[in-house]
Motif scaffolding. Structure first.
Motif, PDB file in Angstrom:
ATOM      1  N   PRO A  62       0.801  -1.234   0.000  1.00 55.38           N
ATOM      2  CA  PRO A  62       0.000   0.000   0.000  1.00 55.38           C
ATOM      3  C   PRO A  62       0.825   1.271   0.000  1.00 55.38           C
ATOM      4  CG  PRO A  62       0.011  -1.002   2.177  1.00 55.38           C
ATOM      5  CD  PRO A  62       0.698  -1.971   1.260  1.00 55.38           C
ATOM      6  N   GLY A  63       2.123   1.150   0.253  1.00 56.01           N
ATOM      7  CA  GLY A  63       2.970   2.339   0.278  1.00 56.01           C
ATOM      8  C   GLY A  63       2.533   3.308   1.360  1.00 56.01           C
ATOM      9  N   GLN A  64       2.246   4.558   0.978  1.00 57.56           N
ATOM     10  CA  GLN A  64       1.854   5.603   1.933  1.00 57.56           C
ATOM     11  C   GLN A  64       0.344   5.661   2.157  1.00 57.56           C
ATOM     12  OE1 GLN A  64       4.217   7.267   3.599  1.00 57.56           O
ATOM     13  NE2 GLN A  64       5.662   5.994   2.449  1.00 57.56           N
ATOM     14  N   ASP A  65      -0.376   4.778   1.474  1.00 59.36           N
ATOM     15  CA  ASP A  65      -1.833   4.769   1.616  1.00 59.36           C
ATOM     16  C   ASP A  65      -2.217   4.176   2.975  1.00 59.36           C
ATOM     17  OD1 ASP A  65      -4.525   4.763   1.351  1.00 59.36           O
ATOM     18  OD2 ASP A  65      -4.609   3.266  -0.259  1.00 59.36           O
ATOM     19  N   THR A  66      -2.817   4.999   3.823  1.00 54.74           N
ATOM     20  CA  THR A  66      -3.196   4.529   5.155  1.00 54.74           C
ATOM     21  C   THR A  66      -4.711   4.479   5.338  1.00 54.74           C
ATOM     22  OG1 THR A  66      -3.082   6.795   5.999  1.00 54.74           O
ATOM     23  CG2 THR A  66      -1.077   5.453   6.166  1.00 54.74           C
ATOM     24  N   VAL A  67      -5.464   4.657   4.255  1.00 52.07           N
ATOM     25  CA  VAL A  67      -6.925   4.706   4.347  1.00 52.07           C
ATOM     26  C   VAL A  67      -7.510   3.300   4.244  1.00 52.07           C
ATOM     27  CG1 VAL A  67      -9.034   5.659   3.344  1.00 52.07           C
ATOM     28  CG2 VAL A  67      -6.919   7.012   3.338  1.00 52.07           C
ATOM     29  N   ASP A  68      -8.031   2.813   5.327  1.00 51.89           N
ATOM     30  CA  ASP A  68      -8.788   1.555   5.374  1.00 51.89           C
ATOM     31  C   ASP A  68      -8.064   0.416   4.650  1.00 51.89           C
ATOM     32  OD1 ASP A  68     -10.797  -0.185   6.026  1.00 51.89           O
ATOM     33  OD2 ASP A  68     -12.118   0.417   4.375  1.00 51.89           O
ATOM     34  N   LEU A  73      -8.082  -4.581   1.484  1.00 53.96           N
ATOM     35  CA  LEU A  73      -7.561  -5.934   1.291  1.00 53.96           C
ATOM     36  C   LEU A  73      -8.697  -6.957   1.303  1.00 53.96           C
ATOM     37  CD1 LEU A  73      -4.945  -7.444   0.856  1.00 53.96           C
ATOM     38  CD2 LEU A  73      -4.719  -7.692   3.325  1.00 53.96           C
ATOM     39  N   ARG A  74      -9.718  -6.723   2.147  1.00 60.60           N
ATOM     40  CA  ARG A  74     -10.851  -7.646   2.181  1.00 60.60           C
ATOM     41  C   ARG A  74     -11.597  -7.627   0.836  1.00 60.60           C
ATOM     42  NH1 ARG A  74     -13.517  -5.521   6.030  1.00 60.60           N
ATOM     43  NH2 ARG A  74     -12.679  -6.769   7.740  1.00 60.60           N
ATOM     44  N   ARG A  75     -11.817  -6.416   0.296  1.00 63.03           N
ATOM     45  CA  ARG A  75     -12.494  -6.312  -1.001  1.00 63.03           C
ATOM     46  C   ARG A  75     -11.665  -6.949  -2.106  1.00 63.03           C
ATOM     47  NH1 ARG A  75     -13.366  -1.132   1.009  1.00 63.03           N
ATOM     48  NH2 ARG A  75     -11.744  -0.261  -0.361  1.00 63.03           N
ATOM     49  N   LEU A  76     -10.332  -6.794  -2.007  1.00 65.83           N
ATOM     50  CA  LEU A  76      -9.458  -7.376  -3.016  1.00 65.83           C
ATOM     51  C   LEU A  76      -9.565  -8.900  -3.009  1.00 65.83           C
ATOM     52  CD1 LEU A  76      -7.226  -7.269  -5.124  1.00 65.83           C
ATOM     53  CD2 LEU A  76      -5.557  -7.096  -3.268  1.00 65.83           C
ATOM     54  N   VAL A  77      -9.544  -9.496  -1.832  1.00 62.13           N
ATOM     55  CA  VAL A  77      -9.654 -10.954  -1.731  1.00 62.13           C
ATOM     56  C   VAL A  77     -10.987 -11.425  -2.305  1.00 62.13           C
ATOM     57  CG1 VAL A  77      -9.855 -12.877  -0.121  1.00 62.13           C
ATOM     58  CG2 VAL A  77      -8.067 -11.172   0.203  1.00 62.13           C
ATOM     59  N   ARG A 240      -4.933  -6.421 -13.167  1.00 65.98           N
ATOM     60  CA  ARG A 240      -5.826  -5.275 -13.416  1.00 65.98           C
ATOM     61  C   ARG A 240      -6.843  -5.124 -12.283  1.00 65.98           C
ATOM     62  NH1 ARG A 240      -5.680  -7.053 -18.905  1.00 65.98           N
ATOM     63  NH2 ARG A 240      -7.658  -8.169 -18.595  1.00 65.98           N
ATOM     64  N   LYS A 241      -7.357  -6.263 -11.783  1.00 69.15           N
ATOM     65  CA  LYS A 241      -8.309  -6.192 -10.674  1.00 69.15           C
ATOM     66  C   LYS A 241      -7.651  -5.632  -9.421  1.00 69.15           C
ATOM     67  CE  LYS A 241     -12.048  -9.390 -11.596  1.00 69.15           C
ATOM     68  NZ  LYS A 241     -12.956 -10.382 -10.991  1.00 69.15           N
ATOM     69  N   ILE A 242      -6.419  -6.043  -9.173  1.00 69.01           N
ATOM     70  CA  ILE A 242      -5.708  -5.538  -8.001  1.00 69.01           C
ATOM     71  C   ILE A 242      -5.539  -4.025  -8.090  1.00 69.01           C
ATOM     72  CG2 ILE A 242      -3.476  -5.542  -6.812  1.00 69.01           C
ATOM     73  CD1 ILE A 242      -3.239  -8.513  -7.493  1.00 69.01           C
ATOM     74  N   LYS A 247      -6.382   0.920  -6.091  1.00 69.66           N
ATOM     75  CA  LYS A 247      -6.220   2.309  -6.548  1.00 69.66           C
ATOM     76  C   LYS A 247      -4.848   2.883  -6.189  1.00 69.66           C
ATOM     77  CE  LYS A 247     -11.110   3.572  -6.545  1.00 69.66           C
ATOM     78  NZ  LYS A 247     -11.597   2.183  -6.410  1.00 69.66           N
ATOM     79  N   GLY A 248      -3.814   2.259  -6.764  1.00 67.47           N
ATOM     80  CA  GLY A 248      -2.477   2.818  -6.615  1.00 67.47           C
ATOM     81  C   GLY A 248      -1.501   1.961  -5.830  1.00 67.47           C
ATOM     82  N   TRP A 249      -1.954   0.890  -5.225  1.00 67.85           N
ATOM     83  CA  TRP A 249      -1.016   0.019  -4.521  1.00 67.85           C
ATOM     84  C   TRP A 249      -0.093  -0.663  -5.534  1.00 67.85           C
ATOM     85  CZ3 TRP A 249      -3.603  -3.134  -0.009  1.00 67.85           C
ATOM     86  CH2 TRP A 249      -4.235  -2.238   0.870  1.00 67.85           C
ATOM     87  N   ASP A 250       1.157  -0.828  -5.146  1.00 69.35           N
ATOM     88  CA  ASP A 250       2.085  -1.580  -5.990  1.00 69.35           C
ATOM     89  C   ASP A 250       1.785  -3.064  -5.876  1.00 69.35           C
ATOM     90  OD1 ASP A 250       3.443   0.698  -6.823  1.00 69.35           O
ATOM     91  OD2 ASP A 250       4.799   0.636  -5.088  1.00 69.35           O
ATOM     92  N   ALA A 251       1.934  -3.783  -6.990  1.00 65.25           N
ATOM     93  CA  ALA A 251       1.667  -5.221  -6.988  1.00 65.25           C
ATOM     94  C   ALA A 251       2.602  -5.912  -7.960  1.00 65.25           C
ATOM     95  CB  ALA A 251       0.215  -5.503  -7.374  1.00 65.25           C
TER      96      ALA A 251
END
Length: 394
Positions: A62-68, A73-77, A240-242, A247-251
């Motif tokens: 998530p890098g610097q993303d600290t929002v929820d 991660l739950r939605r991603l799974v 692409r789904k990730i 929305k901006g996390w590195d993967a």
């Protein structure tokens, strides 16, 4: 015949003592090399305890993303699980199979028993579907653990044997040094050799974690079991789904098969080097023995000529030299075995007894085969010496 051979060896005790010392040293070095190679082969033959085929590893940061982070991660799974071609998804710690990450501790206690150094894994209820661990007692995590008063854990048989001996591990409660935390064993799996193909089956413990705030774990790792034959099309779809969900996390993605091959290449490098050292040692021992035997023949032509003149056959002369060499080898190997047997008695390297026994047998076989091969041609040469020629040279 044996008594006669010992008499001949004793008469040349100085030269034979040096030869026995060379054989003893060569045996000991071959034993150590064989021990390491046999141990790696023994580990390679052991069950891995999981199925790495058709499993992909996604590292999301998530890098610097600290929002929820937890909700994202739950939605991603959920999105990945709903994708056609995906069989199961698990969230886990960074010490995935064939990674270069470790999380080990010896903090666990049961009564007065201290746990060995144990590799600890974060696991959820879906991991058993993704990696296919074989549960041999109890069960894997499920919703029944939501209301558990102690943190549920699953251990492998190695951990269970070290901590509980012959007692059933299921239901046992572990504590830490200060008895401030407690874990309850709900299941036992057969094995879990996740380091590499040559890794030993060490103690392992899986601690149940549902999707918690990932800030405490650093990078987050997802293992995804896909349908056999899935390729680049599904991989791009999942990436692409990730990106769409996070929305901006590195993967980045790797397959466990690729990680396994990378780790295997790294592990094979010292093994190949060890094999080359062993081969070089065998070559040097062979050349040394061959040279010594040729020298012995040149120094004993008068003895050979006299024996032939008294009626000894060429086959008898050949058998005498070969027999002398085998007796000298036996004496040297016996001394080497007396040193080698100290390894299992003192617990050096901490390997299974059968590994030591097999390494001793292999080193013994190599030394005897080597000396027999090196003695064969010189003994034939000795058998072909004509008595008149030998006596005239003397």
């Amino acid at each position: 015949m044996i008594r006669h051979l010992f008499t001949l060896i004793w008469n040349r005790k100085r030269a034979n003592f040096l030869l026995m010392a060379e054989i003893l040293l060569s045996f000991f070095v071959l034993f150590v090399v064989s021990l390491l190679l046999v141990n790696n082969y023994h580990n390679y033959r052991q069950p891995k305890g999981f199925a790495p085929d058709n499993v992909w590893e996604f590292n999301v940061d998530p890098g610097q993303d600290t929002v929820d982070r937890k909700g994202t991660l739950r939605r991603l799974v959920q999105e990945l699980q709903a994708t056609p071609g995906v069989a199961a998804v698990t969230w886990t710690s960074s010490n995935t199979p064939y990674s270069f990450s470790n999380m080990n501790t010896d903090q666990y206690r049961y009564k007065d028993q201290k746990a060995p150094l144990t590799e600890v894994y974060d696991a959820d209820d879906e991991m058993v579907r993704v990696l296919g661990q074989k549960v041999v007692a109890g069960r894997w995590f499920d919703r029944r653990d939501d209301a558990a008063t102690h943190t549920p854990v699953v251990v492998n048989q190695k951990f269970a044997e070290a901590m509980f001996g012959q007692e059933s591990a299921v239901g046992k409660v572990l504590t830490d040094d200060k008895r401030t935390r407690q874990w309850q064993v709900v299941g036992v799996i057969e094995a879990y050799r996740s380091g590499n193909d040559f890794a030993a089956n060490e103690a392992a413990l899986f601690e149940r974690h549902v999707l918690q705030d990932t800030a405490q774990y650093g990078n987050n790792t997802l293992l995804v079991r896909v349908q056999p034959g899935s390729g680049a099309v599904l991989e791009q779809q999942l990436v692409r789904k990730i990106k769409a969900v996070t929305k901006g996390w590195d993967a980045n993605v790797n397959t466990l098969a690729e990680n396994r091959q990378d780790k295997l290449r790294i592990m094979l490098t010292p093994l190949v080097a060890l094999g080359l050292v062993g081969g070089f040692l065998i070559l040097n021992v062979a050349l040394g023995l061959f040279g010594v035997l040729w020298y012995n023949i040149s120094q004993r032509k008068a003895e050979i000529g006299l024996r032939r003149a008294l009626g000894a056959t060429g086959r008898g002369i050949s058998r005498q030299f070969l027999g002398e060499m085998l007796v000298v080898t036996t004496l040297g190997v016996t001394g080497g075995l007396l040193l080698a047997v100290q390894f299992p008695l003192l617990g050096v390297f901490g390997l299974p007894p059968q590994v030591y026994a097999l390494a001793m047998s292999l080193a013994t076989l190599l030394i005897f085969a080597l000396t027999a091969i090196c003695a064969l041609q010189p003994s034939r040469t000795a058998a072909g010496i004509h008595p008149a020629v030998a006596l005239r040279e003397e």
